[in-house]
Enzyme design. Sequence first.
Site, PDB file in Angstrom:
ATOM      1  N   ARG A   1       6.171   6.036  13.953  1.00  0.00           N
ATOM      2  CA  ARG A   1       6.202   6.627  12.614  1.00  0.00           C
ATOM      3  C   ARG A   1       5.694   8.065  12.645  1.00  0.00           C
ATOM      4  NH1 ARG A   1       1.952   4.223   8.826  1.00  0.00           N
ATOM      5  NH2 ARG A   1       0.686   5.921   9.698  1.00  0.00           N
TER       6      ARG A   1
ATOM      7  N   ASP B   1       0.678   4.997   1.779  1.00  0.00           N
ATOM      8  CA  ASP B   1      -0.031   5.573   2.916  1.00  0.00           C
ATOM      9  C   ASP B   1      -0.989   6.688   2.500  1.00  0.00           C
ATOM     10  OD1 ASP B   1       1.104   3.966   4.882  1.00  0.00           O
ATOM     11  OD2 ASP B   1       2.792   5.333   5.216  1.00  0.00           O
TER      12      ASP B   1
ATOM     13  N   HIS C   1       0.834  -1.205   0.000  1.00  0.00           N
ATOM     14  CA  HIS C   1       0.000   0.000   0.000  1.00  0.00           C
ATOM     15  C   HIS C   1       0.867   1.253   0.000  1.00  0.00           C
ATOM     16  CE1 HIS C   1       1.028  -0.513   4.250  1.00  0.00           C
ATOM     17  NE2 HIS C   1       0.727   0.770   4.433  1.00  0.00           N
TER      18      HIS C   1
ATOM     19  N   HIS D   1       4.687   0.009   0.289  1.00  0.00           N
ATOM     20  CA  HIS D   1       5.421  -0.779   1.277  1.00  0.00           C
ATOM     21  C   HIS D   1       4.528  -1.841   1.891  1.00  0.00           C
ATOM     22  CE1 HIS D   1       3.762   2.734   3.404  1.00  0.00           C
ATOM     23  NE2 HIS D   1       3.654   1.959   4.467  1.00  0.00           N
TER      24      HIS D   1
END
Length: 299
Positions: free
Chosen positions: A290, A117, A115, A275
Amino acid sequence: MPDTPPSVVNSGARRTSIQAEPLTCTIGAELTGVNLADAARDDDLFAQIKNLLLRYKVLFLRDQDISRADHVAFASRFGPLEDHPVAGSDPDHPGLVRIYKDLDSPPEHYENALHTDGTWRTNPSMGAVLRCVESPPVGGDTIWVDMAEAHRRLPEHVKSRIEGLRARHSIEATFGAVLPEDRRHALKERFPDAEHPVVRTHPETGEKILFVNAFATHFVNYHTPENVRFGQDYAPGASQLLSYLISQAAIPEYQVRWRWSPGSVAIWDNRSTQHYAVQDYWPAVRKMERAGIVGDRPF
């Protein structure tokens, strides 16, 4: 951009050398000779890292002994940080999302899908800085994919066919799927489906990027006389084409895989990559933090 990855930058009275070692022929490089806490406060160091990011699309560093404040300060150099409507963020460091997986974590499968983000946003993420706090003794790697390379190597007739196509991206169909109906509808009301070009242009490098992923549900402008003679052309014809395009991210030649250790960091350009966080480590613990960066509207 320069052909040789190692570089040297002047930073005040000191001279800092950043070495960039490519990890594959297409994507990813490991940086040494730099601390991100310094880069958060040094214009020259940050500029060098940003240039390397545009070239390699994802950068990796090990042994980064930095605080959450340093982490957020560095990521903020790229732009404002974004919250996540489902995961939330650290109350003391807005924009820093804790992705902690342990034996008490509920089962979910959002990370272990290829996907990009936030493509369910009108302005998907520009990128992210991900730091490993605790890693499994084995497993828990993350894979990144070069979607500019994926587009470049499409057959020419496919490139012509998808030129000008647009796709709908949905948070309701992914994160919202496990919610009760009323909460799912409320989530979609807050984040209506976004529409993006199937092939976007990178705003800084000019690269053409195949920009469909697990959040893409369907094409919005496929049903035209040029594409559809009979209903069979549209359904399943359009869905088969979308599935084919999404499947390009699974080709190993476009990928780089990173094994985490505590203190390692990945910085990636979300505009040109996908990723996949490999969930093969249960019952071990994996704790990541993150900082996602607000992006622009794809064109």
